[in-house]
Design a protein around this motif. Structure first.
Motif, PDB file in Angstrom:
ATOM      1  N   VAL A   1      70.906  -7.792 -28.294  1.00  0.00           N
ATOM      2  CA  VAL A   1      71.319  -8.966 -29.060  1.00  0.00           C
ATOM      3  C   VAL A   1      70.978 -10.237 -28.298  1.00  0.00           C
ATOM      4  O   VAL A   1      71.262 -10.350 -27.091  1.00  0.00           O
ATOM      5  N   GLN A   2      70.364 -11.171 -28.999  1.00  0.00           N
ATOM      6  CA  GLN A   2      70.159 -12.514 -28.464  1.00  0.00           C
ATOM      7  C   GLN A   2      70.885 -13.505 -29.364  1.00  0.00           C
ATOM      8  O   GLN A   2      70.558 -13.645 -30.538  1.00  0.00           O
ATOM      9  N   LEU A   3      71.899 -14.161 -28.810  1.00  0.00           N
ATOM     10  CA  LEU A   3      72.635 -15.180 -29.552  1.00  0.00           C
ATOM     11  C   LEU A   3      71.950 -16.528 -29.356  1.00  0.00           C
ATOM     12  O   LEU A   3      71.612 -16.896 -28.233  1.00  0.00           O
ATOM     13  N   LEU A   4      71.764 -17.256 -30.464  1.00  0.00           N
ATOM     14  CA  LEU A   4      71.080 -18.549 -30.411  1.00  0.00           C
ATOM     15  C   LEU A   4      71.929 -19.614 -31.105  1.00  0.00           C
ATOM     16  O   LEU A   4      72.026 -19.621 -32.339  1.00  0.00           O
ATOM     17  N   PRO A   5      72.588 -20.504 -30.368  1.00  0.00           N
ATOM     18  CA  PRO A   5      73.274 -21.614 -31.026  1.00  0.00           C
ATOM     19  C   PRO A   5      72.251 -22.513 -31.708  1.00  0.00           C
ATOM     20  O   PRO A   5      71.275 -22.918 -31.089  1.00  0.00           O
ATOM     21  N   MET A   6      72.456 -22.813 -33.000  1.00  0.00           N
ATOM     22  CA  MET A   6      71.447 -23.529 -33.773  1.00  0.00           C
ATOM     23  C   MET A   6      71.883 -24.919 -34.206  1.00  0.00           C
ATOM     24  O   MET A   6      71.061 -25.797 -34.449  1.00  0.00           O
TER      25      MET A   6
ATOM     26  N   PRO B   1      88.744 -33.275 -32.490  1.00  0.00           N
ATOM     27  CA  PRO B   1      89.353 -32.146 -31.780  1.00  0.00           C
ATOM     28  C   PRO B   1      88.924 -30.739 -32.197  1.00  0.00           C
ATOM     29  O   PRO B   1      89.243 -29.782 -31.484  1.00  0.00           O
ATOM     30  N   ILE B   2      88.226 -30.570 -33.340  1.00  0.00           N
ATOM     31  CA  ILE B   2      87.859 -29.208 -33.759  1.00  0.00           C
ATOM     32  C   ILE B   2      86.356 -29.166 -34.041  1.00  0.00           C
ATOM     33  O   ILE B   2      85.887 -29.522 -35.130  1.00  0.00           O
ATOM     34  N   VAL B   3      85.604 -28.743 -33.034  1.00  0.00           N
ATOM     35  CA  VAL B   3      84.145 -28.716 -33.110  1.00  0.00           C
ATOM     36  C   VAL B   3      83.663 -27.370 -32.584  1.00  0.00           C
ATOM     37  O   VAL B   3      84.243 -26.809 -31.656  1.00  0.00           O
ATOM     38  N   SER B   4      82.593 -26.847 -33.179  1.00  0.00           N
ATOM     39  CA  SER B   4      82.062 -25.566 -32.714  1.00  0.00           C
ATOM     40  C   SER B   4      80.557 -25.508 -32.861  1.00  0.00           C
ATOM     41  O   SER B   4      79.982 -26.086 -33.792  1.00  0.00           O
ATOM     42  N   TYR B   5      79.924 -24.789 -31.945  1.00  0.00           N
ATOM     43  CA  TYR B   5      78.562 -24.344 -32.183  1.00  0.00           C
ATOM     44  C   TYR B   5      78.605 -23.210 -33.207  1.00  0.00           C
ATOM     45  O   TYR B   5      79.651 -22.578 -33.420  1.00  0.00           O
ATOM     46  N   THR B   6      77.468 -22.947 -33.840  1.00  0.00           N
ATOM     47  CA  THR B   6      77.350 -21.778 -34.707  1.00  0.00           C
ATOM     48  C   THR B   6      76.044 -21.085 -34.356  1.00  0.00           C
ATOM     49  O   THR B   6      75.049 -21.743 -34.045  1.00  0.00           O
ATOM     50  N   TRP B   7      76.036 -19.747 -34.384  1.00  0.00           N
ATOM     51  CA  TRP B   7      74.966 -18.958 -33.783  1.00  0.00           C
ATOM     52  C   TRP B   7      74.162 -18.142 -34.794  1.00  0.00           C
ATOM     53  O   TRP B   7      74.725 -17.583 -35.744  1.00  0.00           O
ATOM     54  N   LEU B   8      72.855 -18.031 -34.541  1.00  0.00           N
ATOM     55  CA  LEU B   8      72.056 -16.971 -35.149  1.00  0.00           C
ATOM     56  C   LEU B   8      72.182 -15.735 -34.272  1.00  0.00           C
ATOM     57  O   LEU B   8      72.230 -15.841 -33.034  1.00  0.00           O
ATOM     58  N   LEU B   9      72.227 -14.576 -34.893  1.00  0.00           N
ATOM     59  CA  LEU B   9      72.290 -13.299 -34.190  1.00  0.00           C
ATOM     60  C   LEU B   9      70.935 -12.619 -34.371  1.00  0.00           C
ATOM     61  O   LEU B   9      70.555 -12.284 -35.496  1.00  0.00           O
ATOM     62  N   CYS B  10      70.210 -12.433 -33.284  1.00  0.00           N
ATOM     63  CA  CYS B  10      68.865 -11.848 -33.360  1.00  0.00           C
ATOM     64  C   CYS B  10      68.809 -10.586 -32.493  1.00  0.00           C
ATOM     65  O   CYS B  10      69.492 -10.483 -31.474  1.00  0.00           O
ATOM     66  N   TYR B  11      67.965  -9.647 -32.910  1.00  0.00           N
ATOM     67  CA  TYR B  11      67.713  -8.475 -32.073  1.00  0.00           C
ATOM     68  C   TYR B  11      66.744  -8.859 -30.964  1.00  0.00           C
ATOM     69  O   TYR B  11      65.880  -9.721 -31.149  1.00  0.00           O
ATOM     70  N   LYS B  12      66.878  -8.225 -29.826  1.00  0.00           N
ATOM     71  CA  LYS B  12      65.910  -8.454 -28.761  1.00  0.00           C
ATOM     72  C   LYS B  12      64.630  -7.664 -28.992  1.00  0.00           C
ATOM     73  O   LYS B  12      63.566  -8.037 -28.498  1.00  0.00           O
ATOM     74  N   LYS B  13      64.741  -6.556 -29.736  1.00  0.00           N
ATOM     75  CA  LYS B  13      63.584  -5.711 -30.007  1.00  0.00           C
ATOM     76  C   LYS B  13      63.488  -5.444 -31.499  1.00  0.00           C
ATOM     77  O   LYS B  13      64.421  -4.906 -32.105  1.00  0.00           O
ATOM     78  N   TYR B  14      62.366  -5.837 -32.098  1.00  0.00           N
ATOM     79  CA  TYR B  14      62.114  -5.584 -33.518  1.00  0.00           C
ATOM     80  C   TYR B  14      61.050  -4.486 -33.654  1.00  0.00           C
ATOM     81  O   TYR B  14      60.064  -4.467 -32.894  1.00  0.00           O
ATOM     82  N   ASP B  15      61.262  -3.578 -34.606  1.00  0.00           N
ATOM     83  CA  ASP B  15      60.288  -2.515 -34.847  1.00  0.00           C
ATOM     84  C   ASP B  15      58.963  -3.087 -35.334  1.00  0.00           C
ATOM     85  O   ASP B  15      57.895  -2.545 -35.033  1.00  0.00           O
ATOM     86  N   ASP B  16      59.033  -4.180 -36.086  1.00  0.00           N
ATOM     87  CA  ASP B  16      57.838  -4.834 -36.623  1.00  0.00           C
ATOM     88  C   ASP B  16      57.577  -6.113 -35.827  1.00  0.00           C
ATOM     89  O   ASP B  16      58.334  -7.087 -35.934  1.00  0.00           O
ATOM     90  N   PRO B  17      56.513  -6.152 -35.017  1.00  0.00           N
ATOM     91  CA  PRO B  17      56.248  -7.353 -34.205  1.00  0.00           C
ATOM     92  C   PRO B  17      55.984  -8.597 -35.051  1.00  0.00           C
ATOM     93  O   PRO B  17      56.220  -9.713 -34.583  1.00  0.00           O
ATOM     94  N   LYS B  18      55.503  -8.419 -36.281  1.00  0.00           N
ATOM     95  CA  LYS B  18      55.271  -9.572 -37.154  1.00  0.00           C
ATOM     96  C   LYS B  18      56.593 -10.252 -37.499  1.00  0.00           C
ATOM     97  O   LYS B  18      56.676 -11.479 -37.560  1.00  0.00           O
ATOM     98  N   LYS B  19      57.636  -9.446 -37.731  1.00  0.00           N
ATOM     99  CA  LYS B  19      58.947 -10.028 -38.021  1.00  0.00           C
ATOM    100  C   LYS B  19      59.473 -10.805 -36.820  1.00  0.00           C
ATOM    101  O   LYS B  19      60.040 -11.893 -36.971  1.00  0.00           O
ATOM    102  N   ALA B  20      59.277 -10.261 -35.633  1.00  0.00           N
ATOM    103  CA  ALA B  20      59.740 -10.954 -34.426  1.00  0.00           C
ATOM    104  C   ALA B  20      59.041 -12.303 -34.287  1.00  0.00           C
ATOM    105  O   ALA B  20      59.683 -13.320 -33.983  1.00  0.00           O
TER     106      ALA B  20
END
Length: 356
Positions: free
Chosen positions: A112-117, A295-314
């Motif tokens: 898993v690679q978390l990416l704050p966007m 007082p109420i602020v947050s980052y929000t993240w994309l959740l990505c796989y580190k390894k994709y079966d299809d390199p084109k998708k990655a």
């Protein structure tokens, strides 16, 4: 979208997205300065948080429209559902306002690679005819959410709203019905500022709310927004962009410094200013410091796989993220979000090397 979502609200959101997209289509989809090579019919599907949905929807539509052979579909189901889909491998990426925990990450064999966007503010929006500029102290809004303050003319509310004629009306609280990252962010803040909340409902994507017919559950940010707008005397927590889009009044909340702060780009940036992003890209702001910080602020993240079966998708995913980190950040403010600080953009860009 949920069947409980207001059709009028969705129509309003759709009209804004289409209008904005037609005037801002990028000719450099990944923001690198070079057009990516044509991709043969790659489709990415994602699901999760409704908090960033307006922004993600626009980003992904613009990128798809400007990149041959690419289509990115994102469904706002709530952070909990998005994490579940991602763990089960039924989507190519997920999204959550609550960064995945270590035990959740351990369930994903592909890594898993978390990416704050982007970042955003969780606001308290309300429906009180003739009442503008409402201010709530920490005592007051915690009391409302605990079900202990039940009337709008309660002394705890009156004392911070001098000159405002507050009605003797029941307070109706609109809260999330689904597993929600917005709820996580909101309840994490409440647990930080109130021992009673911490030892009661606590922090979570779902919590046990007071057992009262004055607490109404609705799905996703747009469902809560619609409930507030349709219910006189209502108050509820939603992402700032939804309140901005629908022109619903927002409460000025007491921050850590004792000042009453309206949500805005400036107050969101003030909240992010003192936050250091760690190497795992999981940073929390349960009660940010700073005299002008909302007082109420947050980052929000994309959740990505580190390894994709299809390199084109990655490769398509990485190019799309690069676009969101460059051209996409330029429209964050107008959509009701806080652009990422430059140092965070650099860290997220570097983390793309972990995705193969």
């Amino acid at each position: 979208m949920s069947k409980a979502t207001s059709p009028l609200l969705l129509a309003c959101m759709a009209a804004l997205f289409v209008g904005c997209s037609s005037s801002n289509t990028s000719t450099d989809p990944d923001g690198s300065g070079d057009m990516p090579a044509s991709t043969e019919n790659v489709k990415l599907t994602g699901s999760g948080a409704s908090f960033p949905y307006p922004l993600y929807d626009r980003w992904f539509k613009e990128y798809s429209e400007s990149t041959d052979g690419v289509k990115i579909d994102y469904q706002a189901k709530g952070s909990g559902a998005g994490i579940k889909d991602f763990i089960n491998g039924t989507t190519d990426f997920g999204a959550s306002d609550a960064a995945m925990k270590d035990d959740e990450i351990a369930q994903v064999d592909k890594g898993v690679q978390l990416l704050p966007m982007t970042a955003g503010e969780v606001v308290l929006a309300y429906n009180l005819e003739g009442v503008d500029g409402l201010k709530l102290s920490r005592e007051a809004y915690v009391g409302i959410l605990l079900g202990k303050i039940t009337k709008w003319n309660d002394p705890a509310i009156v004392k911070t709203n001098e000159g405002i004629d507050l009605p003797e009306m029941d307070i109706t609280v609109a809260r999330r019905a689904d597993s929600s990252g917005t709820t996580y962010v909101f309840t994490q803040h409440l647990s930080t500022i109130s021992e009673e909340w911490k030892n009661g409902p606590g922090t979570g994507k779902t919590v046990v709310w007071p057992n009262s017919d004055k607490f109404i559950a609705a799905p996703k940010n747009d469902g809560v927004t619609a409930t507030i707008k349709q219910t006189p005397g209502a108050i509820g927590y939603i992402e700032y962009g939804y309140a901005k889009l629908t022109k619903i009044p927002m409460v000025s909340l007491e921050n850590q410094s004792g000042k009453f702060i309206q949500p805005s780009l400036e107050s969101g940036q003030a909240a992010l200013a003192n936050v250091k992003m760690p190497e795992d890209l999981r940073a929390w702001l349960p009660d940010p410091e700073g005299e002008d910080a909302y007082p109420i602020v947050s980052y929000t993240w994309l959740l990505c796989y580190k390894k994709y079966d299809d390199p084109k998708k990655a490769e398509v995913l990485k190019n799309a993220v690069r676009y969101c980190l460059t051209e996409g950040q330029k429209i964050s403010d107008e959509m009701g979000y806080v652009p990422l600080p430059e140092n965070v953009v650099e860290k997220v860009t570097a983390a793309l090397d972990n995705i193969q």
